[in-house]
Design an enzyme around this catalytic site. Structure first.
Site, PDB file in Angstrom:
ATOM      1  N   CYS A 105      12.896   9.830  -6.694  1.00 18.25           N
ATOM      2  CA  CYS A 105      12.749   9.847  -8.201  1.00 18.25           C
ATOM      3  C   CYS A 105      13.165  11.050  -8.819  1.00 18.25           C
ATOM      4  O   CYS A 105      13.189  12.203  -8.340  1.00 18.25           O
ATOM      5  CB  CYS A 105      11.163   9.259  -8.840  1.00 18.25           C
ATOM      6  SG  CYS A 105      10.022  10.455  -8.554  1.00 18.25           S
ATOM      7  N   GLU A 150      -2.845  -8.076   7.317  1.00 27.97           N
ATOM      8  CA  GLU A 150      -3.506  -7.952   8.740  1.00 27.97           C
ATOM      9  C   GLU A 150      -4.672  -8.816   9.104  1.00 27.97           C
ATOM     10  O   GLU A 150      -5.673  -8.547  10.011  1.00 27.97           O
ATOM     11  CB  GLU A 150      -4.250  -6.288   8.696  1.00 27.97           C
ATOM     12  CG  GLU A 150      -3.119  -5.364   8.459  1.00 27.97           C
ATOM     13  CD  GLU A 150      -3.450  -4.076   8.541  1.00 27.97           C
ATOM     14  OE1 GLU A 150      -3.026  -2.970   9.113  1.00 27.97           O
ATOM     15  OE2 GLU A 150      -4.387  -3.706   7.450  1.00 27.97           O
ATOM     16  N   GLU A 183      -8.164   5.089  15.117  1.00 28.19           N
ATOM     17  CA  GLU A 183      -7.558   3.574  14.908  1.00 28.19           C
ATOM     18  C   GLU A 183      -7.025   3.368  16.221  1.00 28.19           C
ATOM     19  O   GLU A 183      -6.088   4.126  17.095  1.00 28.19           O
ATOM     20  CB  GLU A 183      -6.741   3.173  13.721  1.00 28.19           C
ATOM     21  CG  GLU A 183      -7.314   3.337  12.649  1.00 28.19           C
ATOM     22  CD  GLU A 183      -6.265   2.898  11.388  1.00 28.19           C
ATOM     23  OE1 GLU A 183      -5.159   2.279  11.781  1.00 28.19           O
ATOM     24  OE2 GLU A 183      -6.479   3.388  10.199  1.00 28.19           O
ATOM     25  N   CYS A 210      10.470  10.113  -1.551  1.00 29.00           N
ATOM     26  CA  CYS A 210      10.729   9.449  -2.632  1.00 29.00           C
ATOM     27  C   CYS A 210      11.905  10.128  -3.585  1.00 29.00           C
ATOM     28  O   CYS A 210      11.984  11.376  -3.496  1.00 29.00           O
ATOM     29  CB  CYS A 210       9.444   9.395  -3.786  1.00 29.00           C
ATOM     30  SG  CYS A 210       9.647   9.004  -5.342  1.00 29.00           S
ATOM     31  N   ARG A 235       0.745  -1.060  -0.093  1.00 28.54           N
ATOM     32  CA  ARG A 235      -0.072   0.064  -0.058  1.00 28.54           C
ATOM     33  C   ARG A 235       0.809   1.028  -0.171  1.00 28.54           C
ATOM     34  O   ARG A 235       2.142   1.033   0.023  1.00 28.54           O
ATOM     35  CB  ARG A 235      -0.895  -0.107   1.235  1.00 28.54           C
ATOM     36  CG  ARG A 235      -0.422  -0.173   2.748  1.00 28.54           C
ATOM     37  CD  ARG A 235      -1.280  -0.069   3.463  1.00 28.54           C
ATOM     38  NE  ARG A 235      -0.749  -0.084   4.934  1.00 28.54           N
ATOM     39  CZ  ARG A 235      -1.342  -0.046   6.138  1.00 28.54           C
ATOM     40  NH1 ARG A 235      -2.557   0.171   6.105  1.00 28.54           N
ATOM     41  NH2 ARG A 235      -0.831   0.009   7.365  1.00 28.54           N
ATOM     42  N   PHE A 280      -4.286 -11.378  11.157  1.00 28.91           N
ATOM     43  CA  PHE A 280      -4.209 -11.554  12.537  1.00 28.91           C
ATOM     44  C   PHE A 280      -4.474 -10.310  13.516  1.00 28.91           C
ATOM     45  O   PHE A 280      -4.132 -10.505  14.576  1.00 28.91           O
ATOM     46  CB  PHE A 280      -2.935 -12.309  12.908  1.00 28.91           C
ATOM     47  CG  PHE A 280      -2.858 -13.617  11.985  1.00 28.91           C
ATOM     48  CD1 PHE A 280      -3.783 -14.690  12.299  1.00 28.91           C
ATOM     49  CD2 PHE A 280      -1.835 -13.723  11.165  1.00 28.91           C
ATOM     50  CE1 PHE A 280      -3.690 -15.879  11.735  1.00 28.91           C
ATOM     51  CE2 PHE A 280      -1.663 -14.997  10.562  1.00 28.91           C
ATOM     52  CZ  PHE A 280      -2.566 -16.061  10.716  1.00 28.91           C
ATOM     53  N   HIS A 281      -4.497  -9.149  12.814  1.00 26.01           N
ATOM     54  CA  HIS A 281      -4.994  -7.944  13.612  1.00 26.01           C
ATOM     55  C   HIS A 281      -6.086  -8.037  14.017  1.00 26.01           C
ATOM     56  O   HIS A 281      -7.213  -8.497  13.306  1.00 26.01           O
ATOM     57  CB  HIS A 281      -4.778  -6.739  12.616  1.00 26.01           C
ATOM     58  CG  HIS A 281      -4.646  -5.512  13.234  1.00 26.01           C
ATOM     59  ND1 HIS A 281      -5.644  -4.919  14.000  1.00 26.01           N
ATOM     60  CD2 HIS A 281      -3.680  -4.447  13.482  1.00 26.01           C
ATOM     61  CE1 HIS A 281      -5.289  -3.844  14.516  1.00 26.01           C
ATOM     62  NE2 HIS A 281      -4.284  -3.388  14.222  1.00 26.01           N
ATOM     63  N   ASN A 297      -4.584   7.898   3.957  1.00 25.82           N
ATOM     64  CA  ASN A 297      -4.422   6.946   5.182  1.00 25.82           C
ATOM     65  C   ASN A 297      -3.013   6.983   5.784  1.00 25.82           C
ATOM     66  O   ASN A 297      -1.954   6.620   5.027  1.00 25.82           O
ATOM     67  CB  ASN A 297      -5.061   5.596   4.806  1.00 25.82           C
ATOM     68  CG  ASN A 297      -5.106   4.665   6.233  1.00 25.82           C
ATOM     69  OD1 ASN A 297      -5.599   4.927   7.317  1.00 25.82           O
ATOM     70  ND2 ASN A 297      -4.135   3.880   6.255  1.00 25.82           N
ATOM     71  N   GLU A 298      -2.785   7.535   6.842  1.00 24.20           N
ATOM     72  CA  GLU A 298      -1.571   7.360   7.607  1.00 24.20           C
ATOM     73  C   GLU A 298      -0.543   7.562   6.699  1.00 24.20           C
ATOM     74  O   GLU A 298       0.246   7.015   6.519  1.00 24.20           O
ATOM     75  CB  GLU A 298      -1.562   5.795   8.215  1.00 24.20           C
ATOM     76  CG  GLU A 298      -2.253   5.171   9.119  1.00 24.20           C
ATOM     77  CD  GLU A 298      -2.089   3.951   9.798  1.00 24.20           C
ATOM     78  OE1 GLU A 298      -1.251   3.242   9.252  1.00 24.20           O
ATOM     79  OE2 GLU A 298      -2.614   3.856  10.904  1.00 24.20           O
TER      80      GLU A 298
HETATM   81 ZN   LIG Z   1       8.952  10.398  -6.666  1.00 23.61          ZN
END
Ligand SMILES: [Zn+2]
Length: 654
Positions: free
Chosen positions: A160, A353, A305, A158, A111, A355-356, A149-150
């Protein structure tokens, strides 16, 4: 007025119906209603299901989910679904995937597979956010927008070419000319003088230590680049639904993102917190992060969360023993949360996740987990009147990300043992144990309302930030290695404490980091013995500056260790025990005496008493009142069972 249009304290969790056949959904909403769930977070990772082919949306399933939720009186914290770009986007535009510092482009299959600076990713994310807002802006279940998210959990930076271009543009906006950049980065050191912005690159892997000023700007840039991405989606949502609040879930005290800046960009603060049940002190560290969340906007916040029991990403994932899920949830409310949400609603059968823990465990409703889910829902309903309550703190801890990033630059500091989170906790723990409420405040903030201001460390300190500290009228305590550099990470003229020199009445001649395990004895002016650990300094006090403690023995024998000028105490070391300093500056600050391991937190007209120990505890109540959890009047002494809590509505208080 709550955080959203939902009254009382919010209760719920991440709901991922796309992982389940539709037959399960009917049971989900029935169980949610049974547990008293009021809001769920939907579609966080659903991009590939909402837009299976480029530009071809499949909203039908989400229409049905939101309809079911609404029928059962459950609100939606609707995600823009942009945390996980779909395979087609990555295959069409491989350049959206992030590149690590060694130059490797990461692969699809997890993700946060996006480059924060990718215009292609941003365009698609904004398009999806707009489509979501257009489709669901008027939906009666919609209570809150959940962007991404988070951020920075997996992808903070990054390397690049697109990120390099973005970094250069950021630098050009900051410095104007390449001469300005050279001056700020001190490129005369090690022959790094640039003659054009096109020569500047992100700090990829280099033969040796990278220019720390370059690293500091990279940290700032990475936080800003992700914030731009967030802001682009937020603006798309606001254009369609200006009245629906927007949040993104923070990750407690995260090194990568400047949450002071981020919180300004969102309507309400929400946080993900995962204290380790195997760590007996984790309730203290998480309390600090909760106080930060409350302080970010100086308003109630949302625990977005948490784990009902075990997580799935530590090496060993301890479950929460009976009572702890409830206790930790009440703790968040005590520290200003207007809701408690979990990851996730129904425990997954597949994926990283699986087992979360979840509110509905694999074993279904015949489990202790489900009984905990029901119990907490009932307790939160009993505490509805707490929602919106404010905390008033006499003590502020000052901390900011610029200084944190500078302090923890690798391979160029006198010692890499000064870690900002540890320093914050070393002050927070004794305050927490005394039942003293603490706000956090950014450097430069107006601190006039506080009786005590503690600056555990302010390595990077500007003239403006020094002025804000000079304006403190209460007690001021400044920790060591503060006022060392300016905003470009260049040592202030004359050395530390730079712009704090007059305020503190002391000069630091030399830093004296202590090797691991070695302590430097010291003696307080009153006669008590102490010791410094990890860090000491060779101080030269001005005339008129009082010496509160001196080093005794060792290389620093007889030199000042702790000084005081006016209302300002300076620590030229890390004392192993902060009690003598705190006793002096906290005189007159109201505290709540509780046994060790019991937390006392005042919020509005309510007092939370939380027994984090496995023993019964007897507490003398500072006020009589009514325990909302048991609906009984309490006065005098209260007895708390192991891992139990009291939430007292204080009698007569308005
Ligand atoms: Zn980049």
């Amino acid at each position: 007025m709550g955080l959203t249009r939902v009254p009382g304290l919010l209760y719920g969790g991440d709901y991922n119906p796309e992982q389940w056949p539709e037959e399960v959904w009917a049971e989900d909403v029935r169980l949610m209603a049974e547990a008293g769930v009021t809001m769920v977070t939907v579609a966080v990772f659903a991009w590939s299901r909402l837009e299976p082919e480029p530009g071809a949306y499949d909203f039908g399933w989400l229409d049905r989910v939101l309809g079911l939720l609404h029928e059962h009186g459950i609100a939606a914290d609707l995600a823009t679904a942009t945390a996980t770009p779909p395979p087609w986007l990555v295959r069409r535009h491989p350049e959206v995937m992030p590149v690590d510092a060694a130059g490797t482009r990461l692969e699809f299959g997890s993700r946060q597979g996006y480059c924060p600076s990718s215009p292609v990713f941003r365009e698609h994310a904004v398009r999806l956010a707009t489509a979501m807002a257009t489709r669901y802006g008027d939906h009666p279940a919609l209570a809150l927008w959940h962007v991404g998210n988070e951020y920075a959990d997996h992808t903070l930076e990054c390397f690049c070419p697109e990120s390099a271009r973005h970094f250069r543009a950021w630098l050009q906006a900051r410095y104007g000319t390449v001469g300005g950049l050279n001056a700020a980065w001190g490129t005369s050191c090690w022959g790094q003088h640039y003659t054009g912005f096109d020569q500047v690159e992100p700090p990829r892997r280099a033969p040796g230590p990278v220019n720390p000023a370059q690293l500091l700007d990279w940290r700032r840039f990475c936080s800003d680049a992700l914030l731009e991405l967030f802001t682009a989606e937020r603006d798309a949502l606001r254009a369609v639904t200006p009245d629906v609040p927007v949040t993104t879930n923070f990750m407690s005290i995260l090194h990568g993102l400047d949450y002071w800046a981020w919180a300004e960009a969102e309507d309400l603060v929400s946080d993900d917190a995962y204290p380790d049940p195997a760590d007996p002190s984790s309730h203290m560290a998480v309390a600090l992060s909760y106080d930060l969340m409350r302080s970010l906007k100086r308003r109630p916040w949302l625990l977005m969360e948490s784990a009902p029991s075990a997580v799935s990403w530590r090496e060993v994932n301890a479950p929460k023993p009976p009572g702890v899920m409830r206790l930790h949830s009440l703790q968040a409310v005590a520290h200003g949360a207007d809701g408690v949400m979990f990851f996730q609603w129904r425990q997954a059968r597949y994926g990283p996740e699986k087992f979360h823990s979840a509110l509905v465990p694999h074993g279904g409703t015949a489990t202790r987990g489900w009984r905990d889910t029901l119990r907490l829902g009932a307790d939160l309903r009993r505490l509805a009147e707490v929602a919106g309550g404010h905390t008033s703190a006499d003590v502020a801890l000052v901390f900011g990300w610029d200084s944190w990033w500078g302090l923890e630059a690798p391979e160029s500091m006198p010692s890499d043992r000064l870690r900002l989170k540890d320093l914050l906790l070393s002050w927070y723990a004794p305050l927490h144990a005394r039942g003293i409420a603490v706000d956090l405040a950014p450097p430069g903030a107006d601190l006039s309302g506080y009786r005590v201001v503690i600056v555990p460390n302010l390595y990077l300190c500007t003239a403006e930030q020094a002025e804000a500290l000079a304006a403190v009228t209460g007690e001021l305590v400044v920790g060591p290695f503060s006022g060392v550099v300016d905003e470009a990470d260049q040592v202030h003229d004359g050395g530390a404490p730079g712009p704090l020199r007059d305020l503190l009445g002391v000069a630091v001649e030399e830093f004296w980091p202590l090797p691991d395990g070695l302590t430097q004895p010291l003696r307080h002016a009153g006669g008590g013995a102490g010791a410094a650990r990890t860090w000491a300094e060779w101080l030269r006090p001005d005339q008129g500056t009082a010496v509160l403690a001196r080093f005794e023995g060792g290389d620093l024998d007889g030199l000042p260790a702790i000084t005081r000028k006016g209302n300002a105490t300076y620590l030229g070391c890390l004392p192993a025990d902060l009690t003598p300093v705190l006793d002096r500056v906290l005189a007159g600050v109201p505290a709540i005496a509780v046994p060790a391991g019991v937390e006392a937190v005042r919020r509005g007209r309510h007092l939370f008493l939380l027994n984090h120990t496995t023993d019964e505890q007897r507490i003398t109540l500072p006020y009589p009142g009514r325990d909302l959890l048991t609906d009984t009047d309490l006065r005098g002494d209260a007895v708390l069972a192991p891992r139990d809590a009291v939430v007292l509505r204080i009698e007569g208080d308005t």
